[in-house]
Design an enzyme around this catalytic site. Structure first.
Site, PDB file in Angstrom:
ATOM      1  N   HIS A  64       0.822  -1.214   0.000  1.00  0.00           N
ATOM      2  CA  HIS A  64       0.000   0.000   0.000  1.00  0.00           C
ATOM      3  C   HIS A  64       0.855   1.263   0.000  1.00  0.00           C
ATOM      4  CE1 HIS A  64       0.936   0.988   4.185  1.00  0.00           C
ATOM      5  NE2 HIS A  64       0.868  -0.310   4.422  1.00  0.00           N
ATOM      6  N   TRP A  69      -0.360   6.894   9.442  1.00  0.00           N
ATOM      7  CA  TRP A  69       0.513   6.492  10.546  1.00  0.00           C
ATOM      8  C   TRP A  69       1.930   6.206  10.085  1.00  0.00           C
ATOM      9  CZ3 TRP A  69      -2.046   3.207  14.991  1.00  0.00           C
ATOM     10  CH2 TRP A  69      -2.972   4.019  15.656  1.00  0.00           C
ATOM     11  N   ARG A 113      -6.147   0.923   3.800  1.00  0.00           N
ATOM     12  CA  ARG A 113      -5.008   1.439   3.039  1.00  0.00           C
ATOM     13  C   ARG A 113      -4.639   0.530   1.868  1.00  0.00           C
ATOM     14  NH1 ARG A 113      -3.356  -0.193   8.171  1.00  0.00           N
ATOM     15  NH2 ARG A 113      -1.496  -1.518   8.386  1.00  0.00           N
ATOM     16  N   GLU A 167      -1.623  -6.704   7.667  1.00  0.00           N
ATOM     17  CA  GLU A 167      -0.292  -6.473   8.196  1.00  0.00           C
ATOM     18  C   GLU A 167      -0.087  -7.311   9.454  1.00  0.00           C
ATOM     19  OE1 GLU A 167       2.713  -6.162   8.178  1.00  0.00           O
ATOM     20  OE2 GLU A 167       3.064  -4.066   7.677  1.00  0.00           O
ATOM     21  N   LYS A 178       7.611   5.008  16.831  1.00  0.00           N
ATOM     22  CA  LYS A 178       8.730   4.055  16.762  1.00  0.00           C
ATOM     23  C   LYS A 178       9.998   4.632  17.396  1.00  0.00           C
ATOM     24  CE  LYS A 178       6.901   1.928  12.571  1.00  0.00           C
ATOM     25  NZ  LYS A 178       7.055   1.740  11.107  1.00  0.00           N
ATOM     26  N   HIS A 237       0.562  -5.595   2.550  1.00  0.00           N
ATOM     27  CA  HIS A 237       1.394  -4.861   3.496  1.00  0.00           C
ATOM     28  C   HIS A 237       2.826  -5.383   3.509  1.00  0.00           C
ATOM     29  CE1 HIS A 237      -2.398  -3.217   5.128  1.00  0.00           C
ATOM     30  NE2 HIS A 237      -2.845  -4.406   4.755  1.00  0.00           N
TER      31      HIS A 237
END
Length: 309
Positions: A64, A69, A113, A167, A178, A237
């Site tokens: 995607h 995010w 997505r 995902e 992260k 994903h």
């Protein structure tokens, strides 16, 4: 029922038990046997390109485009967030790159997505067919989404959504930044969660677990379509596609953890005689070399060019 429940999921959640009504059972049975009962069976059959098993078929894999995010550098996993403006542009560019490659059926994850990416990519396809999501979640959904024009069915492409292509589920990391997480628990720990093959983040899936569900679905549901002569696009994903590529390229668990997939970049494989041949990424809609890899792709491009004149 194993094939049915894997390939044509109904109401149950990702890890729930699948239950079908009698009507759903017979609809699914017809769908898998190429009967011409009712939509969605008729939609899929309208594109039945079934050919000799030695025929080459195309498999397109697309991660995607950039999501909201991704942009915020958050662990996303199975949280359902849409594309950014850049992600929309990436999906459209991906569509241009595959605009001359045949697509008979599309598989996406259950996340928006991936679905947005597939739909936006197909707006660029030279064949101008319309991708239509198949709704099997209830008897009413099957009835209300029916298409009754045979001509319209021929100008449509069925889109099947499957949670198995979602995902990797990142558990308690989902929604956290992260970089900030690395500062809090250490870069080495975050790297181990993200890049190890068999280490799970807290409450989440390891890449190995993601691979088990994604590859099983690919073998049960997508590979048979390729064998039957259909050209397939999969929009999913990073980790579900890494898992599938591990299977296609016969990578080791060490090789797959270093495999990087960019957002919105399509990868092309040719399926022939039970073998997957990697062709890399189409460079652009005018890149003749990509379509000359095989005679069938070259002929398909020539046909589309003739139709546009």
């Amino acid at each position: 029922m194993r094939f049915f429940s894997r390939c044509f999921p109904g109401n149950a959640g990702p890890f729930g038990k699948q239950v079908f009504s009698h009507r759903q059972f017979f609809l699914i049975q017809a769908l898998t046997s190429h009967a011409s009962m009712a939509y969605p069976t008729s939609v899929i059959n309208a594109f039945d390109n079934s050919q000799d098993s030695s025929t080459e078929t195309a498999l397109i894999l697309i991660r995607h485009g950039e999501s909201l995010w991704n942009e915020k550098n958050l662990f996303t996993g199975c949280v359902d967030v849409p594309l950014t403006k850049r992600g929309v542009e990436e999906a459209i560019e991906a569509g241009k790159r595959i605009s001359y490659i045949p697509v008979d059926i599309i598989y996406t994850s259950a996340l928006i997505r991936a679905q947005m990416t597939a739909m936006l990519a197909m707006t660029q396809h030279r064949h101008k067919k319309v991708p239509i999501i198949i709704h099997n979640e209830s008897e009413q959904a099957q009835t209300w989404t029916g298409i009754f024009s045979e001509e319209t069915k021929k100008q449509s492409i069925p889109v099947i959504t499957a949670w198995q292509l979602n995902e990797r589920m990142y558990g308690e990391l989902q929604g956290f930044n992260k970089r900030e997480t690395a500062e809090r628990v250490g870069k080495e720990q975050v790297h181990e969660w993200r890049r190890s093959y068999d280490v799970r983040p807290p409450g989440g899936e390891s890449l190995e677990m993601c691979s088990q569900r994604a590859v099983a679905y690919f073998k049960d549901c997508i590979e048979p379509q390729l064998k039957s002569g259909k050209h397939v696009m999969v929009a999913a994903h990073a980790n579900s596609l890494r898992s599938i590529i591990k299977y296609l390229d016969r990578l080791t668990s060490q090789e797959v953890i270093s495999l990087e997939l960019s957002t919105g970049i399509p990868l092309l494989y040719i399926y022939k005689d039970g073998t997957f041949i990697k062709r890399g990424s189409p460079v652009g809609p005018t890149e003749a070399g990509v379509y000359a890899y095989t005679k069938s792709l070259a002929l398909y491009r020539q046909k589309l060019d003739e139709m546009s004149h």
